[in-house]
Design a protein around this motif. Sequence first.
Motif, PDB file in Angstrom:
ATOM      1  N   ASP A 163       0.821  -1.212   0.000  1.00  0.00           N
ATOM      2  CA  ASP A 163       0.000   0.000   0.000  1.00  0.00           C
ATOM      3  C   ASP A 163       0.855   1.262   0.000  1.00  0.00           C
ATOM      4  OD1 ASP A 163      -2.255  -1.564   0.027  1.00  0.00           O
ATOM      5  OD2 ASP A 163      -2.526  -1.459   2.209  1.00  0.00           O
ATOM      6  N   PHE A 164       2.084   1.170   0.530  1.00  0.00           N
ATOM      7  CA  PHE A 164       2.971   2.326   0.545  1.00  0.00           C
ATOM      8  C   PHE A 164       3.706   2.495  -0.787  1.00  0.00           C
ATOM      9  CE2 PHE A 164       2.582   0.806   4.882  1.00  0.00           C
ATOM     10  CZ  PHE A 164       2.331   1.961   5.602  1.00  0.00           C
ATOM     11  N   LEU A 165       4.002   1.362  -1.452  1.00  0.00           N
ATOM     12  CA  LEU A 165       4.852   1.394  -2.646  1.00  0.00           C
ATOM     13  C   LEU A 165       4.079   1.402  -3.954  1.00  0.00           C
ATOM     14  CD1 LEU A 165       7.625  -1.134  -1.524  1.00  0.00           C
ATOM     15  CD2 LEU A 165       7.808   1.356  -1.638  1.00  0.00           C
ATOM     16  N   ASN A 166       2.799   1.026  -3.932  1.00  0.00           N
ATOM     17  CA  ASN A 166       2.019   1.047  -5.163  1.00  0.00           C
ATOM     18  C   ASN A 166       1.865   2.476  -5.670  1.00  0.00           C
ATOM     19  OD1 ASN A 166       1.608  -1.735  -5.379  1.00  0.00           O
ATOM     20  ND2 ASN A 166      -0.203  -1.679  -4.057  1.00  0.00           N
ATOM     21  N   GLU A 167       1.832   2.600  -6.992  1.00  0.00           N
ATOM     22  CA  GLU A 167       1.676   3.922  -7.589  1.00  0.00           C
ATOM     23  C   GLU A 167       0.222   4.400  -7.487  1.00  0.00           C
ATOM     24  OE1 GLU A 167       4.087   5.700  -8.513  1.00  0.00           O
ATOM     25  OE2 GLU A 167       5.729   4.250  -8.655  1.00  0.00           O
ATOM     26  N   PRO A 168      -0.003   5.674  -7.342  1.00  0.00           N
ATOM     27  CA  PRO A 168       1.000   6.740  -7.128  1.00  0.00           C
ATOM     28  C   PRO A 168       1.489   6.740  -5.684  1.00  0.00           C
ATOM     29  CG  PRO A 168      -1.193   7.676  -7.135  1.00  0.00           C
ATOM     30  CD  PRO A 168      -1.377   6.220  -7.435  1.00  0.00           C
TER      31      PRO A 168
ATOM     32  N   SER B 249       2.774   8.407  -2.375  1.00  0.00           N
ATOM     33  CA  SER B 249       2.680   9.699  -1.705  1.00  0.00           C
ATOM     34  C   SER B 249       3.865   9.886  -0.766  1.00  0.00           C
ATOM     35  CB  SER B 249       1.377   9.792  -0.911  1.00  0.00           C
ATOM     36  OG  SER B 249       1.393   8.899   0.185  1.00  0.00           O
ATOM     37  N   PRO B 250       4.376  11.107  -0.636  1.00  0.00           N
ATOM     38  CA  PRO B 250       5.492  11.349   0.295  1.00  0.00           C
ATOM     39  C   PRO B 250       5.153  10.954   1.724  1.00  0.00           C
ATOM     40  CG  PRO B 250       5.172  13.228  -1.174  1.00  0.00           C
ATOM     41  CD  PRO B 250       4.005  12.320  -1.389  1.00  0.00           C
ATOM     42  N   GLU B 251       3.895  11.120   2.112  1.00  0.00           N
ATOM     43  CA  GLU B 251       3.514  10.794   3.485  1.00  0.00           C
ATOM     44  C   GLU B 251       3.646   9.292   3.749  1.00  0.00           C
ATOM     45  OE1 GLU B 251       1.687  12.492   1.360  1.00  0.00           O
ATOM     46  OE2 GLU B 251       1.868  14.543   2.150  1.00  0.00           O
ATOM     47  N   SER B 252       3.173   8.471   2.796  1.00  0.00           N
ATOM     48  CA  SER B 252       3.238   7.023   3.000  1.00  0.00           C
ATOM     49  C   SER B 252       4.676   6.527   2.977  1.00  0.00           C
ATOM     50  CB  SER B 252       2.412   6.299   1.937  1.00  0.00           C
ATOM     51  OG  SER B 252       2.921   6.555   0.634  1.00  0.00           O
ATOM     52  N   LEU B 253       5.501   7.091   2.094  1.00  0.00           N
ATOM     53  CA  LEU B 253       6.908   6.686   2.044  1.00  0.00           C
ATOM     54  C   LEU B 253       7.639   7.110   3.308  1.00  0.00           C
ATOM     55  CD1 LEU B 253       7.868   7.460  -1.674  1.00  0.00           C
ATOM     56  CD2 LEU B 253       7.232   5.266  -0.660  1.00  0.00           C
ATOM     57  N   THR B 254       7.285   8.253   3.852  1.00  0.00           N
ATOM     58  CA  THR B 254       7.900   8.700   5.104  1.00  0.00           C
ATOM     59  C   THR B 254       7.530   7.770   6.251  1.00  0.00           C
ATOM     60  OG1 THR B 254       7.877  11.004   4.368  1.00  0.00           O
ATOM     61  CG2 THR B 254       8.063  10.603   6.737  1.00  0.00           C
ATOM     62  N   THR B 255       6.276   7.338   6.279  1.00  0.00           N
ATOM     63  CA  THR B 255       5.846   6.399   7.321  1.00  0.00           C
ATOM     64  C   THR B 255       6.604   5.085   7.212  1.00  0.00           C
ATOM     65  OG1 THR B 255       3.635   7.381   7.330  1.00  0.00           O
ATOM     66  CG2 THR B 255       3.870   5.172   8.280  1.00  0.00           C
ATOM     67  N   MET B 256       6.754   4.581   5.982  1.00  0.00           N
ATOM     68  CA  MET B 256       7.490   3.335   5.775  1.00  0.00           C
ATOM     69  C   MET B 256       8.952   3.499   6.170  1.00  0.00           C
ATOM     70  SD  MET B 256       7.872   1.163   2.225  1.00  0.00           S
ATOM     71  CE  MET B 256       8.983  -0.254   2.132  1.00  0.00           C
ATOM     72  N   ALA B 257       9.563   4.622   5.768  1.00  0.00           N
ATOM     73  CA  ALA B 257      10.963   4.862   6.121  1.00  0.00           C
ATOM     74  C   ALA B 257      11.145   4.940   7.629  1.00  0.00           C
ATOM     75  CB  ALA B 257      11.454   6.147   5.455  1.00  0.00           C
ATOM     76  N   GLN B 258      10.190   5.558   8.320  1.00  0.00           N
ATOM     77  CA  GLN B 258      10.293   5.671   9.777  1.00  0.00           C
ATOM     78  C   GLN B 258      10.232   4.303  10.440  1.00  0.00           C
ATOM     79  OE1 GLN B 258       7.315   8.226  11.483  1.00  0.00           O
ATOM     80  NE2 GLN B 258       8.599   8.733  13.233  1.00  0.00           N
ATOM     81  N   THR B 259       9.385   3.424   9.912  1.00  0.00           N
ATOM     82  CA  THR B 259       9.286   2.060  10.460  1.00  0.00           C
ATOM     83  C   THR B 259      10.601   1.307  10.290  1.00  0.00           C
ATOM     84  OG1 THR B 259       6.920   2.005   9.944  1.00  0.00           O
ATOM     85  CG2 THR B 259       8.029  -0.105  10.312  1.00  0.00           C
TER      86      THR B 259
END
Length: 710
Positions: free
Chosen positions: A213-218, A220-230
């Motif tokens: 759900d974080f990596l599917n297009e499009p 969003s910066p918010e979802s990628l930030t959440t994944m990176a934080q995890t």
Amino acid sequence: MSSPPLSNGLPLRRNGKPQSCEPCRKAKAACGHELPICQRCRRRNIVAQCTYHPAPLTRPPISPVEGARVQKKVGSATNSAAAKPHGQHANGVSNLLFLVNQRVQDSEDIRVSSSEFLGPTSFSAVFRDNQANIGEDLLVMQSEDELSSDTNHEQDHWWKSERLSLGTSILKHFPEQQLCWRLITRHILSCDVELHIPSMKYCLESIWSTYGDFLNEPRSPESLTTMAQTILQNELVPIPTCRSTGEWLASFTGSRLRWEIIGTFFAIFGLAVMSMPDLNSNSLVKEDEILRDKRKYARKMSECAEACLILCDDSSAVNEYVVWLMHHIHSLNTFYSGDASRQLWRRHGAIASAITSLGLHRGSDATNSPSLMVAELRKLIFVAAFIADKQLATFTGRPPALSRRYSVCQLPLDLTDVELMADDETLKVIIDTKLDANGWRKDTTVTQSTTGRAWMVMAMIRDEILELSLGPDIGSSYLRRDDVKQRSEEAYASLPAHLRLQPEDPMFLQSPSDMLILRVNLSLEFLLNRFLLERLPDDGSRQNKQDMLNTAKEMLDRIIILSANRDRLHEHQVGFSWAIVYFGIPTAGVLAMELLKQSKYPHLYPLTLPRSEVIQNLSIFIGCLGSIRPTQGNYTLCVRMRKVIRRILDQVLEPVSAFNTQLTPSSMEAEPQFVPDIDISSVMGPTDDPDFAEWLNSVDWTRGPWVDSY
């Protein structure tokens, strides 16, 4: 709950020392390590609190139920998952490079963790020998986080924000799902895979099942930030001790995903693209414009992998997954920077440092690893680094970074990837039934471990040869040559018959393409060992020189075999190109120079060199050098060697009068009494390329190496 005991009854820390019980650890007191209750806890009447935790600073250990679930699921991992169409990549490479370079400049400190290997001469050795009297936990060095003070909170907040930005930038460039699977398939098909393939596929499947759900297009910066934080939070937790395949896989997949794994995939994606033929480099995903420039795409993948490595450096200790990441970045960099670049040499030094920091050079078995599978994987890590070390040292003529004199050079057992997934009891049965006394398979199945074992056998001999060739006593090294040469012959003969090249067998050319290139390259590695020994300074014996020429000619003959079967080897361009550069250049260079000497001084030349055959093979080799594409890192070296050999052949094929005038009594007096060395500059003539001229003068054409500067 007490942790499961090891074979000696005590849980071990990663440095091999027995773990203290929790009360003794927290009190920083000497623990007697008795089971089930230590004597100190008995004296203090706190029997109920005396437990041994295998990883006291980590999250709760993985439950057997979760481990079993992961182990069951990995067996059915597949690459058939559907994916949405991939959109355009975000433009953030320049920002990513800035963040990477900035962090490299700011991270020159060297951290020492209590989990890292410290040998018997280390600063703590004398205290560890007396740890029963002073308390072993006093020797445990605190992490940087534990030592930080309140005055560093503002700086720490700034750096956490920068790491989060870097992690988000990395995830923007992770390929879409369908492309990921295609690149993994390509890597397995065309490259020398050094990772456990079922685990690699399961890791990729878990990334998309957990973070799809974080990596599917499009994206969003918010979802990628959440994944990176995890993932950043996971990086702060040391890898727990795992006693089963399921626990091991669960420790770095799913919700426990780490930057080491993300970075390794980036490096694998770059390797896969660089292994594709140039004409097909845009056929993988036609709508993806970025794949039309292999070198550009591979460099971006390398930058992302490097950034992941930087985020890994912020954890308290190195681990096996970090070493795999470093190794794959090293392999990828050879494609676009070349095997002799200073950048590659520095990276290799970092890998060697990580290997010794983990203690992998001291061997891995059931006594210092939680399971047989983990022990075998640790062996494979060391073997891959040791082999690469010997090949790079040979190619550059520099001393190796890893030596057999300070290492326990164990061969991994010849097991398949699927067999390695079994539990210890099943694995022991497999070892007893399917392997011989030397650890080789009784059948002719070729596994990842098979190739690692075979190359390691050759690498251990190469280590001795490099000691003779590069050591300070090179003048007397020929005294040991015959002994090493005999053991080299015995080592190659010890390989299973289906791995040895037997040119007299008319059916060997009918072998599958992967077996053909493996057998030819292994035979070339064996012949290169002999060639290097015969090039050692000697007592002037003519026979040694003749033996060297015969070996060089045999090596060139086998490279011509690969060239003649190039159509069959189109999926193995990596191995073919590597053989041309690594084996072909030094042998062709020697033969070309000797051919020139024979043509210039035919009345003085004392050796037997089949002129016509050598000229034909060198002409074919010029074509092989021309097959190295501009996208490959060794392209410049191949272009220069092609010029040299072509110019030498031009002079050799000119009329004899161009070299030697009619000899007269007066001219005979001026003739040398032996064949002199030839100035390569006089052969090449004037050149408009100052870099090329400088390179010509930097190479010792009588002895090599051929890559001093380019």
